[in-house]
Design a protein around this motif. Structure first.
Motif, PDB file in Angstrom:
ATOM      1  N   LEU A  44       0.826  -1.207   0.000  1.00 39.76           N
ATOM      2  CA  LEU A  44       0.000   0.000   0.000  1.00 39.76           C
ATOM      3  C   LEU A  44       0.862   1.259   0.000  1.00 39.76           C
ATOM      4  N   LEU A  45       1.931   1.184   0.797  1.00 44.88           N
ATOM      5  CA  LEU A  45       2.783   2.357   0.981  1.00 44.88           C
ATOM      6  C   LEU A  45       3.721   2.559  -0.208  1.00 44.88           C
ATOM      7  N   LYS A  46       4.357   1.455  -0.584  1.00 44.30           N
ATOM      8  CA  LYS A  46       5.399   1.513  -1.611  1.00 44.30           C
ATOM      9  C   LYS A  46       4.830   1.817  -2.995  1.00 44.30           C
ATOM     10  N   LYS A  49      -0.451   5.648  -5.169  1.00 42.22           N
ATOM     11  CA  LYS A  49      -0.610   6.506  -6.351  1.00 42.22           C
ATOM     12  C   LYS A  49       0.336   7.706  -6.258  1.00 42.22           C
ATOM     13  N   ARG A  50       1.106   7.878  -7.303  1.00 45.40           N
ATOM     14  CA  ARG A  50       2.007   9.036  -7.345  1.00 45.40           C
ATOM     15  C   ARG A  50       1.907   9.690  -8.716  1.00 45.40           C
ATOM     16  N   LYS A  51       2.231  10.933  -8.738  1.00 46.26           N
ATOM     17  CA  LYS A  51       2.221  11.658 -10.030  1.00 46.26           C
ATOM     18  C   LYS A  51       3.217  11.027 -10.985  1.00 46.26           C
ATOM     19  N   GLY A  52       2.772  10.722 -12.162  1.00 49.28           N
ATOM     20  CA  GLY A  52       3.690  10.221 -13.185  1.00 49.28           C
ATOM     21  C   GLY A  52       3.984   8.747 -13.100  1.00 49.28           C
ATOM     22  N   ALA A  53       3.540   8.084 -11.984  1.00 43.39           N
ATOM     23  CA  ALA A  53       3.841   6.652 -11.863  1.00 43.39           C
ATOM     24  C   ALA A  53       2.881   5.862 -12.739  1.00 43.39           C
ATOM     25  N   VAL A  54       3.382   4.867 -13.426  1.00 45.80           N
ATOM     26  CA  VAL A  54       2.529   4.029 -14.275  1.00 45.80           C
ATOM     27  C   VAL A  54       2.463   2.634 -13.650  1.00 45.80           C
ATOM     28  N   ALA A  55       1.233   2.141 -13.384  1.00 46.22           N
ATOM     29  CA  ALA A  55       1.071   0.827 -12.742  1.00 46.22           C
ATOM     30  C   ALA A  55       1.521  -0.283 -13.679  1.00 46.22           C
ATOM     31  N   ALA A  56       2.269  -1.239 -13.096  1.00 48.92           N
ATOM     32  CA  ALA A  56       2.705  -2.386 -13.901  1.00 48.92           C
ATOM     33  C   ALA A  56       1.513  -3.298 -14.142  1.00 48.92           C
ATOM     34  N   GLN A  57       1.384  -3.856 -15.303  1.00 49.53           N
ATOM     35  CA  GLN A  57       0.289  -4.784 -15.615  1.00 49.53           C
ATOM     36  C   GLN A  57       0.835  -6.210 -15.512  1.00 49.53           C
TER      37      GLN A  57
END
Ligand SMILES: [Cu+2]
Length: 272
Positions: A44-46, A49-57
Motif C-alpha cells: 500500500l505504501l510503496k 498513487k504518485r504523479k507520473g507513476a505508471v502501474a505495472a500490468q
C-alpha cells in the motif's frame, strides 16, 4: 494477554493435549497473519498513487501461485499429522498413578468399547454424571446392592481423587444437556436414554469450574458444576461420610413416613 485467546490450561492430560494443539495452530496462524498484514501495508505504501507513476500490468506468476498453494497445503498436512499423532492420548485414558485412589471390585464391571475408552490396566473410578433441569448429579461407586441401590451421590460438586483415572458415564433424565469443564477436556452431551463417555486425570488438588453448555431451559444459566480434586485418602473419607449422611437421611425419612402413615393411613401418604 495470550491467555485471553487460548483455552484454559489443561488440568488433565487430554485437556492439556487439546490446549497444546490449539496453541501450535494459533502460533502458525499468528506468523502468517503478521506476514500477510506486513506485506499488505508495504504494498500500500510503496506502490501508492504518485504523479507520473505508471502501474505495472501483471498477468499471474505461476511460480508464486504454485509456491503459496504448496506452502498452505504443507502447513495443513503438517497440522493434520500432528493432530492424529496426539489424538490417541486425547481419547485413551492412562493408568491411575501409584498414589491414586484404591479402586474396589465394582471397577471390574467396566468394559471398553468404541466410545468407552479404558486405561490399559482397566482400572478407573467410574462416576455417573446425570444431567437434569437444572442440576448435575454425580453417582459414585459403593452401592450396597448390585442394582446400584445405596450408592453415594452428590449434586453440583463432584469430588474426585488426584492421580486417579476418572471415567465419566454421562446421561440425562430429561432433556439434552452438555457436560463441560474446560480445564478437564471437551464438551460431552448428556442425552436421555443414551450414554456418553469421557475421562480425566487430575494430578494436583484443585477446583475446576464448569457449566452446562447446551441450552436446556429457563434455568440453563444456573446449571453450573465444580470438580474438586483432593488427595485419595481425603476422597475416600469424603465418600464414606457422604454415604453415611445419605443412609442417615433415608433412615430419618423412613421413620417420618412410618409416623405419617400411622396418623393418616398408608393410602394417604404419597410415595410410600
Ligand atoms: Cu442443562
Amino acid at each position: 494477554m495470550l491467555a485471553f485467546f487460548t483455552p484454559a490450561k489443561g488440568a488433565s492430560p487430554n485437556a492439556q493435549e487439546i490446549d497444546t494443539l490449539y496453541k501450535i495452530t494459533l502460533y502458525i496462524a499468528l506468523v502468517i497473519f503478521v506476514a500477510v498484514e506486513f506485506a499488505l501495508g508495504y504494498a500500500l505504501l510503496k506502490f501508492r498513487k504518485r504523479k507520473g507513476a505508471v502501474a505495472a500490468q501483471i498477468h499471474g506468476n505461476t511460480r508464486l501461485e504454485v509456491s503459496w498453494t504448496v506452502a498452505a497445503a504443507v502447513i495443513l498436512v503438517g497440522l493434520a499429522i500432528l493432530t492424529f499423532a496426539k489424538l490417541s492420548s486425547i481419547q485413551n485414558p492412562p493408568n491411575s498413578g501409584s498414589g491414586g485412589a484404591v479402586l474396589g471390585d465394582q471397577n471390574n464391571l467396566i468394559y471398553a468399547s468404541n466410545e468407552r475408552k479404558l486405561p490399559p490396566d482397566g482400572k478407573a473410578l467410574e462416576i455417573s454424571v446425570i444431567g437434569r433441569q437444572y442440576i448435575w448429579q454425580f453417582v459414585y461407586p459403593g452401592a450396597n446392592e448390585p442394582d446400584g441401590l445405596g450408592a453415594p451421590y452428590s449434586y453440583e460438586e463432584m469430588v474426585v481423587p488426584t492421580d486417579t483415572t476418572v471415567e465419566l458415564n454421562i446421561s440425562s433424565s430429561d432433556v439434552v444437556h452438555s457436560w463441560w469443564v474446560p480445564e478437564l477436556g471437551g464438551k460431552f452431551q448428556a442425552v436421555p436414554g443414551y450414554h456418553n463417555y469421557t475421562w480425566f486425570k487430575v494430578s494436583e488438588p484443585g477446583v475446576f469450574r464448569g457449566q452446562c453448555a447446551f441450552l436446556c431451559g429457563r434455568g440453563h444459566a444456573r446449571m453450573i458444576t465444580t470438580v474438586k480434586a483432593v488427595p485419595p485418602a481425603q476422597f475416600e473419607a469424603w465418600l464414606a461420610h457422604q454415604k453415611a449422611l445419605i443412609a442417615q437421611a433415608n433412615h430419618e425419612a423412613q421413620i417420618a413416613r412410618a409416623k405419617l402413615s400411622t396418623q393418616t393411613g398408608a393410602g394417604a401418604v404419597e410415595n410410600p
